[in-house]
Design a protein around this motif. Structure first.
Motif, short mmCIF file in Angstrom:
data_model
loop_
_atom_site.label_atom_id
_atom_site.label_comp_id
_atom_site.label_asym_id
_atom_site.label_seq_id
_atom_site.Cartn_x
_atom_site.Cartn_y
_atom_site.Cartn_z
N THR A 58 0.83 -1.22 0.00
CA THR A 58 0.00 0.00 0.00
C THR A 58 0.86 1.27 0.00
N LYS A 59 1.95 1.21 0.79
CA LYS A 59 2.87 2.35 0.89
C LYS A 59 3.37 2.76 -0.50
N GLU A 60 3.71 1.77 -1.32
CA GLU A 60 4.21 2.05 -2.68
C GLU A 60 3.06 2.46 -3.59
N LEU A 61 1.92 1.77 -3.44
CA LEU A 61 0.76 2.10 -4.29
C LEU A 61 0.35 3.56 -4.07
N LYS A 62 0.40 3.98 -2.82
CA LYS A 62 -0.04 5.33 -2.46
C LYS A 62 0.69 6.40 -3.29
N LYS A 63 1.98 6.14 -3.57
CA LYS A 63 2.77 7.11 -4.34
C LYS A 63 2.25 7.26 -5.77
N LEU A 64 1.49 6.26 -6.25
CA LEU A 64 1.03 6.26 -7.64
C LEU A 64 -0.40 6.78 -7.79
N LEU A 65 -1.06 7.07 -6.67
CA LEU A 65 -2.47 7.44 -6.74
C LEU A 65 -2.65 8.92 -7.00
N PRO A 66 -3.40 9.30 -8.04
CA PRO A 66 -3.65 10.72 -8.26
C PRO A 66 -4.62 11.29 -7.23
N ASN A 67 -5.47 10.43 -6.66
CA ASN A 67 -6.40 10.86 -5.61
C ASN A 67 -6.87 9.63 -4.84
N ASN A 68 -7.60 9.86 -3.75
CA ASN A 68 -7.96 8.74 -2.86
C ASN A 68 -9.00 7.81 -3.46
N ASP A 69 -9.78 8.29 -4.43
CA ASP A 69 -10.81 7.44 -5.01
C ASP A 69 -10.25 6.50 -6.08
N SER A 70 -8.95 6.47 -6.21
CA SER A 70 -8.32 5.57 -7.19
C SER A 70 -7.89 4.27 -6.53
N ARG A 85 -6.34 1.96 8.69
CA ARG A 85 -7.16 3.18 8.72
C ARG A 85 -6.43 4.31 9.44
N ARG A 86 -5.61 3.93 10.41
CA ARG A 86 -4.86 4.95 11.15
C ARG A 86 -3.65 5.41 10.32
N ASP A 87 -2.93 4.46 9.73
CA ASP A 87 -1.69 4.80 9.02
C ASP A 87 -1.94 5.44 7.65
N PHE A 88 -3.05 5.06 7.01
CA PHE A 88 -3.36 5.60 5.67
C PHE A 88 -4.78 6.16 5.75
N TYR A 89 -4.99 7.13 6.66
CA TYR A 89 -6.36 7.55 7.00
C TYR A 89 -7.15 8.10 5.81
N GLU A 90 -6.43 8.58 4.77
CA GLU A 90 -7.14 9.19 3.64
C GLU A 90 -7.56 8.15 2.58
N MET A 91 -7.14 6.90 2.74
CA MET A 91 -7.42 5.89 1.70
C MET A 91 -8.63 5.03 2.05
N ASN A 92 -9.20 4.36 1.02
CA ASN A 92 -10.42 3.56 1.22
C ASN A 92 -10.10 2.11 1.56
N PHE A 93 -10.48 1.70 2.76
CA PHE A 93 -10.31 0.30 3.16
C PHE A 93 -11.64 -0.27 3.61
#
Ligand SMILES: C[S@@+](CC[C@H](N)C(=O)[O-])C[C@H]1O[C@@H](n2cnc3c(N)ncnc32)[C@H](O)[C@@H]1O
Length: 195
Positions: A58-70, A85-93
């Motif tokens: 996820t850490k690596e994927l996050k660098k490639l996301l243009p926005n959180n809905d991706s 949810r705590r570490d990547f609070y802006e992403m959808n899990f």
């Protein structure tokens, strides 16, 4: 989560449920980068990660996301889900099972799935679960979709691993295998199918 903490949590979870966790350590940054090669998601072509664990990929994927809905991540372990949810609070899990991936994705009302990145231990999962997840992958894999997972070198020729690859090849054709990623415990290959 600090890398030390991440290792401790995954190892602890492995001791409690070795078949569902299937790994003694989170994927290394080198394997995580290999898992993300060539991925260019956006909100209409999202990346679905199944078996997120402590978020090493996820850490690596996050660098490639243009926005959180991706991005949408599905993890069955509630403790991992809470820390994601705590570490990547802006992403959808979603805390749930990949055996329900199609319905979970539909409910989240995100864009079409273009990339499926799997950290699931197919070689050790119960057969029924593995079968049900493959059924979901089949529903989600539309033209242009890519599925990628990894397999450890030491288990690569064992029947469950061979079986998984052969089921995937029957459904989605020939796979592409990466070079061996030595900098991972244990060393692993990534396997990619593209429709
Ligand atoms: C080998 S760990 C991989 C973690 C992480 N992706 C990595 O590469 O370090 C496998 C993860 O899959 C999760 N898992 C197992 N069965 C699952 C299922 N049916 N649905 C969603 N997650 C599942 C486990 O809880 C665990 O976190």
């Amino acid at each position: 989560m600090s890398p030390m903490n991440e290792h401790f949590r995954l190892f602890n979870a492995f001791l409690k449920n070795p078949l569902n966790i299937g790994a003694i350590a989170p994927s290394s940054p080198e394997l995580a980068r290999k898992m993300c090669e060539g991925i260019k998601p956006d909100e209409n072509n999202i990346v679905l990660e199944i078996g997120v664990g402590t978020g090493a990929i996820t850490k690596e994927l996050k660098k490639l996301l243009p926005n959180n809905d991706s991005y949408l991540g599905i993890e069955i372990n509630e403790k991992f889900f809470k820390s994601l949810r705590r570490d990547f609070y802006e992403m959808n899990f979603v805390c749930g099972s990949a055996t329900e991936a199609y319905e979970i994705h539909r409910r989240e009302r995100l864009g079409k799935v273009r990339y499926i990145i799997s950290g699931l231990p197919f070689a050790s999962l119960p057969k029924v679960m593995s079968h049900d997840i493959l059924r979901e992958i089949e529903k989600l894999m539309t033209n242009g979709c890519l599925f990628r997972t990894f397999q450890y070198a030491h288990g690569y020729r064992l029947p469950p691993a061979v079986n998984f690859r052969s089921q995937m090849e029957t459904k989605f054709g020939r796979m592409t295998r990466s070079n061996l990623v030595w900098k991972n415990v244990p060393p692993a290959y990534t396997l990619t199918w593209k429709l």
